[in-house]
Structure formats: C-alpha cells, structure tokens
Design a protein around this motif. Structure first.
Motif, short mmCIF file in Angstrom:
data_model
loop_
_atom_site.label_atom_id
_atom_site.label_comp_id
_atom_site.label_asym_id
_atom_site.label_seq_id
_atom_site.Cartn_x
_atom_site.Cartn_y
_atom_site.Cartn_z
N LEU A 202 0.87 -1.17 0.00
CA LEU A 202 0.00 0.00 0.00
C LEU A 202 0.91 1.22 0.00
O LEU A 202 1.85 1.30 0.80
CB LEU A 202 -0.89 0.03 1.24
CG LEU A 202 -1.98 -1.04 1.34
CD1 LEU A 202 -2.65 -0.97 2.70
CD2 LEU A 202 -3.00 -0.85 0.24
N SER A 203 0.64 2.14 -0.91
CA SER A 203 1.47 3.34 -1.03
C SER A 203 0.58 4.56 -0.89
O SER A 203 -0.09 4.97 -1.84
CB SER A 203 2.19 3.35 -2.39
OG SER A 203 3.04 4.46 -2.49
N PRO A 204 0.52 5.16 0.29
CA PRO A 204 -0.41 6.26 0.54
C PRO A 204 -0.24 7.45 -0.39
O PRO A 204 -1.21 8.17 -0.66
CB PRO A 204 -0.10 6.65 1.99
CG PRO A 204 0.52 5.45 2.60
CD PRO A 204 1.28 4.79 1.50
N LYS A 205 0.96 7.66 -0.90
CA LYS A 205 1.19 8.83 -1.75
C LYS A 205 1.24 8.47 -3.23
O LYS A 205 1.68 9.27 -4.05
CB LYS A 205 2.49 9.52 -1.33
CG LYS A 205 2.41 10.11 0.08
CD LYS A 205 3.67 10.87 0.44
CE LYS A 205 3.55 11.47 1.83
NZ LYS A 205 4.78 12.23 2.22
N GLY A 206 0.76 7.29 -3.58
CA GLY A 206 0.71 6.89 -4.97
C GLY A 206 1.73 5.82 -5.30
O GLY A 206 2.73 5.64 -4.58
N LYS A 207 1.49 5.11 -6.41
CA LYS A 207 2.35 3.99 -6.80
C LYS A 207 3.19 4.30 -8.03
O LYS A 207 3.75 3.40 -8.64
CB LYS A 207 1.49 2.75 -7.07
CG LYS A 207 0.78 2.21 -5.84
CD LYS A 207 0.02 0.94 -6.15
CE LYS A 207 -1.14 1.19 -7.09
NZ LYS A 207 -1.93 -0.04 -7.34
N GLY A 208 3.28 5.56 -8.42
CA GLY A 208 4.12 5.90 -9.56
C GLY A 208 5.57 5.52 -9.31
O GLY A 208 6.04 5.44 -8.16
N LEU A 209 6.29 5.25 -10.39
CA LEU A 209 7.67 4.81 -10.26
C LEU A 209 8.50 5.81 -9.47
O LEU A 209 9.34 5.43 -8.65
CB LEU A 209 8.27 4.60 -11.66
CG LEU A 209 9.69 4.02 -11.73
CD1 LEU A 209 9.75 2.65 -11.07
CD2 LEU A 209 10.17 3.96 -13.17
N LYS A 210 8.26 7.09 -9.68
CA LYS A 210 9.05 8.11 -9.00
C LYS A 210 8.63 8.31 -7.56
O LYS A 210 9.29 9.02 -6.80
CB LYS A 210 9.00 9.42 -9.79
CG LYS A 210 9.75 9.30 -11.11
CD LYS A 210 9.64 10.51 -11.97
CE LYS A 210 10.40 10.27 -13.27
NZ LYS A 210 9.85 9.13 -14.04
N ARG A 211 7.52 7.70 -7.18
CA ARG A 211 7.12 7.67 -5.77
C ARG A 211 7.75 6.49 -5.04
O ARG A 211 8.16 6.60 -3.88
CB ARG A 211 5.59 7.56 -5.66
CG ARG A 211 4.83 8.79 -6.10
CD ARG A 211 4.89 9.87 -5.05
NE ARG A 211 4.00 10.97 -5.36
CZ ARG A 211 3.91 12.07 -4.63
NH1 ARG A 211 4.66 12.23 -3.57
NH2 ARG A 211 3.07 13.03 -4.97
N VAL A 212 7.80 5.35 -5.72
CA VAL A 212 8.18 4.10 -5.04
C VAL A 212 9.67 3.80 -5.16
O VAL A 212 10.30 3.37 -4.19
CB VAL A 212 7.34 2.93 -5.59
CG1 VAL A 212 7.69 1.64 -4.85
CG2 VAL A 212 5.85 3.23 -5.47
#
Length: 549
Positions: A453-463
């Motif tokens: 779970l990624s609260p701030k989004g799952k975009g590549l530049k987020r993860v």
C-alpha cells in the motif's frame, strides 16, 4: 457584487475553486500561475490539436464558394472576434471556426466554440477536444436491439446512426455544448437541439442530443451562479484537479490543518465518509466498520489514514513480498510524444546466471513524429527483444521482460504492429498479443500494487526512491520530457542535441529504476518495510503519547 457571468469551464469541477475565482476583491489569480508540467503540456497539446483540426476542415472546404467556411482570427481582441462571429452568422456562413459568442450578461453566460455549423435551421455548436469521444465496436448483424450512436462526417453536417462506434461520454464536453446551445438560443441563432464533438481521432463528428440534458444544465448553471455570487458556502476538499489548481497553495494548508479525510481517500469516498460522520483522518484511522455505501477497500483506507499520521510512506500487505524473477531479465521503458507515436524503446539486459548487466541499449528515431522511421526503430527493438528471449530459451534459461505500468507500453506495442504492418521486421498483431499475454511480460507496477500500500501513490518516481534509486535529472517526468523532445527534434525551433542526451538519460534512469525496484522487492523490502499490522501498532502507540488526540 455584480451578477456573475460564467464560462463553460465554471460549470464542472471543484465548487470551492469557483467560489475562490469569484471572491470579492480578487482581480488576479492567486499566488502564482500554474506551473505543473503535466497541466502545461495538456494545454499545449490541446491547442495544437485544435489548430490541426481547423486546418484539416479548412482544406476540406477549400473548393467551396467564399464565405462557406469562415475562420475568426483567434489572435484578435475579444470584441473583434465577437463582431466577426456575428457578421459571419448574418452572412449565412455554413461553417464558422474559432467563433466567439456575444456575452449574455442577464443569463450569466460567456463562451466560444471551435466551430458553429449551420444545420439548415440554425447553428449547432461543435467543439474540438483532445481526448477520444468514441471507440470502434464489433457489429453483430443479428443484434437488432443495438442502436449505435449518431455521427456526422467531417465534411458536412449529416447526422446518421453509426453502429460501428460507441460513445465515450464526457460530462465537461456535454456541459460546454449545452452552455453554447443556450447562448445560441438566446441570440436567436440556434438550430436543432444538438451539438457535436470532434475528438482525438478526428474521424467523425459525434453528435450529441442535448434536449434531455437541458433541464439538468439549467439547474447546474443556477447553482454555480449562486456559488460564484458567494450565496452558497463551500469548503476545500482534495480532488484530482487540485494538482493543477492555482488555489492549491491556499487550500492544502487548510486541509492539513483540519486533517481533512480527503487527503487520504478519493472524492467519491470522501462524500460517503462525510455522510457517515467521518470528516478527519483521525476519525478514519479509528474507524472499525465500513459504511454500507463505501466502494473500495475500507481496510486500505484506514491504513492510509494511519500511515498519514505515522508518516509511513509504504506498507507491506503481506509478510512475504513476491515478484516474478528470471535467469535473463530485460527492463523496458518506452517514450512517446502525445498521440504521434513512440520514438524510443529503452532496454537493459541482465543475465543473473553469470552476474552480467549489459549496457543500456536505446532503439530510437530522431525524425520528428509522426514518421515512418518509427517503424525501423520499433522493428529493431522487437527483433532484439525476441533474439534475447530465444537465446535464453535455447540455453535452458528462464526469461522475463519488465515494464512499469504496462498500459502505455502495451498500447504502443499493439499500435506499432497495426500501423506498420508489412514493414520489414514488424511483428504481426497476433505475435504481439501473445507476448503481452505471456508470463514473460511482467508489469512491476501491478506487482507493487499486489505487495504494498502506497499512501502517496504507486508511480515509479514515488516508489523507486524508497528502494534507494535516484534520477540524475531533478526535472525528470513524462510531461517535462515532452518539452525536451520538442527541442531534441526541432519542433518549431532549432535542434538541440543536448536534449537528446537528456531524454536518453531520463529513459535509462526509468529502466534502471524498474530493475532496482524489482531486485529490492525480492530482497530487502521484506525486512525494511512495515506490514499493515506494524503500522496499526505504531498508530495506537502514538495515540497513547501525551498531547495526542
């Protein structure tokens, strides 16, 4: 304040933005103009699309008598454009491009239309949009119940049923057509209660029946005018359009200060939660039962709230983290320019059996898109990829190719096979579809969703930064790359070779980020990323601290 006059843009989207736009004493937009590159790119792409459609239609009518197809100078002052539109209507022009209608102060309407088309009784508004408004469908000749949609050819207003297409309705498009129709009606210029939309494919005019939607439009306009007049109170709530809104700098601190639940769930869910007394992130974090009307995973929403409170950027769904691995792995990232084509396929091959990582390999065309040279670069990419796969198989090694969020890559894999069928080295659509459906084509974005779970989004530049990866260019991003591409190939300017290098480095970094993320998921992630239960314990421990509510 004076009675507000609204444009079509004011009829949809955030009501709080509308209230702020019309707040008393405001003469200019707040703080600073929108600088979000995605928003800027969409605006530019839409402007260019409208220009291409206008030029196409002008050419279609070039053999007709003068005054049939009239273009209003869109660089002229608004007053002159209104007068030119009025004059063209009085002269009976069949097509009027870039029309600007006279403001209806009493009804509170202003607007412009990419086209006004005479239907024999009056003018119908036709708008040009930069998204798809219809899609092809398979026609079953035995299906007598299928009604199809109504379309008209680009060269004339000839509405007819078209069973080969299905409509892709867009509320903003509909509201704009209704708005323009009412303006034409008030001016005594309206034709039948219809409007038209020319979409991204520019293959027809989709005809919209406005009559059943007019009462809803009238109610919506009345409410929106009351909001603009400050007669209906509004409060901020985070929605999709906040990202490009000039008021976000004012709204975000207010939302954070009141710990608004919209910061962690989407708009539809916010309303359901609010209707059930859950207005803050803290209330959601403590909730133990989902409202009956809630759509989506309520457990995930609670976890997002607890992550926000405990400042946790990523959470494991399970004790173990599972991701597909292979002996020979190829990371792939594609770069496209709007709807014009895919100019770059970047690759990175790793043979895990011997610990070898080959140099980054790009397959690229620097001829401005659209170009048939795209067929060459795509064919070279495909042949190289299949050679790598077949070589691995022949050595008894497993093989997998990886991308991040396969929707874009799949679209251009299929689209390239279709558009360039018959060119040397171009695979058949069947071969492309078989590869996409195989377990040798792996979407790491989907793997992230299954595992975290990624609260701030799952975009590549987020993860990927959580896995330790950093991009070389701080401005790297899909929208920014559009500007770099313009410079790289000389669209409207001289060629800048440094931007080609910049694009290749950006693409290489995306490829390497996918590799780093996958390997991290298969290794350190299980021991470094907390589970949902871990976050729950952190939250409850923090709630016990003095001063915490």
């Amino acid at each position: 304040m004076s009675s507000p006059v609204l444009g079509a843009r004011d009829l949809t989207g955030c009501e709080h933005r509308l209230a702020l736009d019309f707040a008393p004493g405001r003469d200019t937009m707040p703080v600073e103009p929108v600088t979000d590159p995605d928003v800027a790119q969409r605006i530019r792409a839409a402007t260019e699309h409208r220009g291409r459609v206008r030029d196409l239609l002008r050419s279609l009518h070039s053999d007709q008598p003068p005054g049939t197809f009239v273009i209003v100078d869109d660089a002229a002052p608004r007053r002159d454009r209104v007068e030119a539109t009025d004059r063209a209507c009085r002269d009976g022009a069949r097509w009027i491009a870039d029309a600007v209608l006279r403001t209806d102060v009493d009804a509170g309407r202003r607007g412009h239309s990419e086209l006004l088309v005479h239907d024999g009784t009056g003018y119908v508004p036709v708008i040009v949009v930069n998204h798809r408004v219809s899609q092809p469908v398979t026609v079953d000749p035995d299906d007598r119940n299928r009604s199809g949609i109504v379309t008209s050819p680009l060269w004339g207003w000839l509405p007819a049923t078209d069973q080969s297409r299905a409509a892709r309705n867009n509320r903003r498009d509909q509201m704009r057509l209704l708005h323009l129709y009412r303006m034409l009606q008030a001016a005594g210029l309206a034709g039948r209660e219809q409007g038209g939309v020319i979409g991204l494919d520019v293959d027809c005019i989709v005809v919209v029946d406005l009559e059943p939607m007019l009462p809803g439009y009238d109610d919506n306009l009345a409410r929106r005018r009351r909001i603009a007049a400050q007669q209906i109170a509004t409060v901020p709530s985070r929605v999709g359009e906040c990202r490009g809104c000039p008021w976000w700098g004012q709204c975000e601190p207010e939302l954070v200060d009141r710990r608004d639940v919209s910061l962690v769930v989407n708009g539809a869910q916010v309303k359901v939660l609010s209707d059930n007394g859950i207005h803050t992130i803290d209330q959601l974090a403590d909730a133990d039962q989902a409202p009956a009307e809630y759509v989506g995973s309520f457990d995930d929403a609670v976890t997002f709230a607890q992550c926000w409170i405990t400042d946790t950027p990523l959470v494991r769904r399970h004790d173990d983290v599972a991701v597909r691995r292979a002996d020979v792995e190829v990371d792939v990232d594609m770069e496209s320019f709007g709807e014009d084509g895919a100019y770059l396929w970047g690759t990175l091959l790793t043979d895990n059996t011997i610990g070898q990582v080959e140099p980054y390999r790009p397959f690229v065309t620097w001829q401005p898109l659209p170009t048939v040279d795209e067929a060459r670069s795509f064919a070279e990419f495909w042949q190289w990829l299949m050679t790598a796969r077949n070589s691995a198989r022949s050595q008894g090694k497993t093989f997998a190719a990886y991308c991040y969020s396969e929707q874009a890559e799949n679209r251009w894999l299929r689209g390239s096979a279709d558009r360039f069928a018959g060119y040397p080295g171009i695979p058949s659509r069947a071969k492309v579809d078989a590869f996409i459906a195989s377990d040798e084509w792996v979407d790491i974005f989907a793997a992230v969703g299954r595992n975290f779970l990624s609260p701030k989004g799952k975009g590549l530049k987020r993860v990927a930064p959580i896995a330790g990866f950093r991009w070389r260019d701080d401005d790297a991003g899909g929208a920014a790359s559009m500007d770099w591409y313009r410079h790289a190939v000389g669209i409207g300017e001289t060629v800048d070779l440094t931007q080609r290098r910049r694009l290749l480095e950006y693409n290489e970094d995306d490829v390497r980020a996918t590799k780093v993320l996958r390997e991290w998921m298969d290794g350190a992630a299980a021991s470094t990323i907390p589970t949902v239960d871990d976050v729950r314990r952190r939250y409850h421990d923090a709630a016990k601290l003095p001063g915490r509510v």
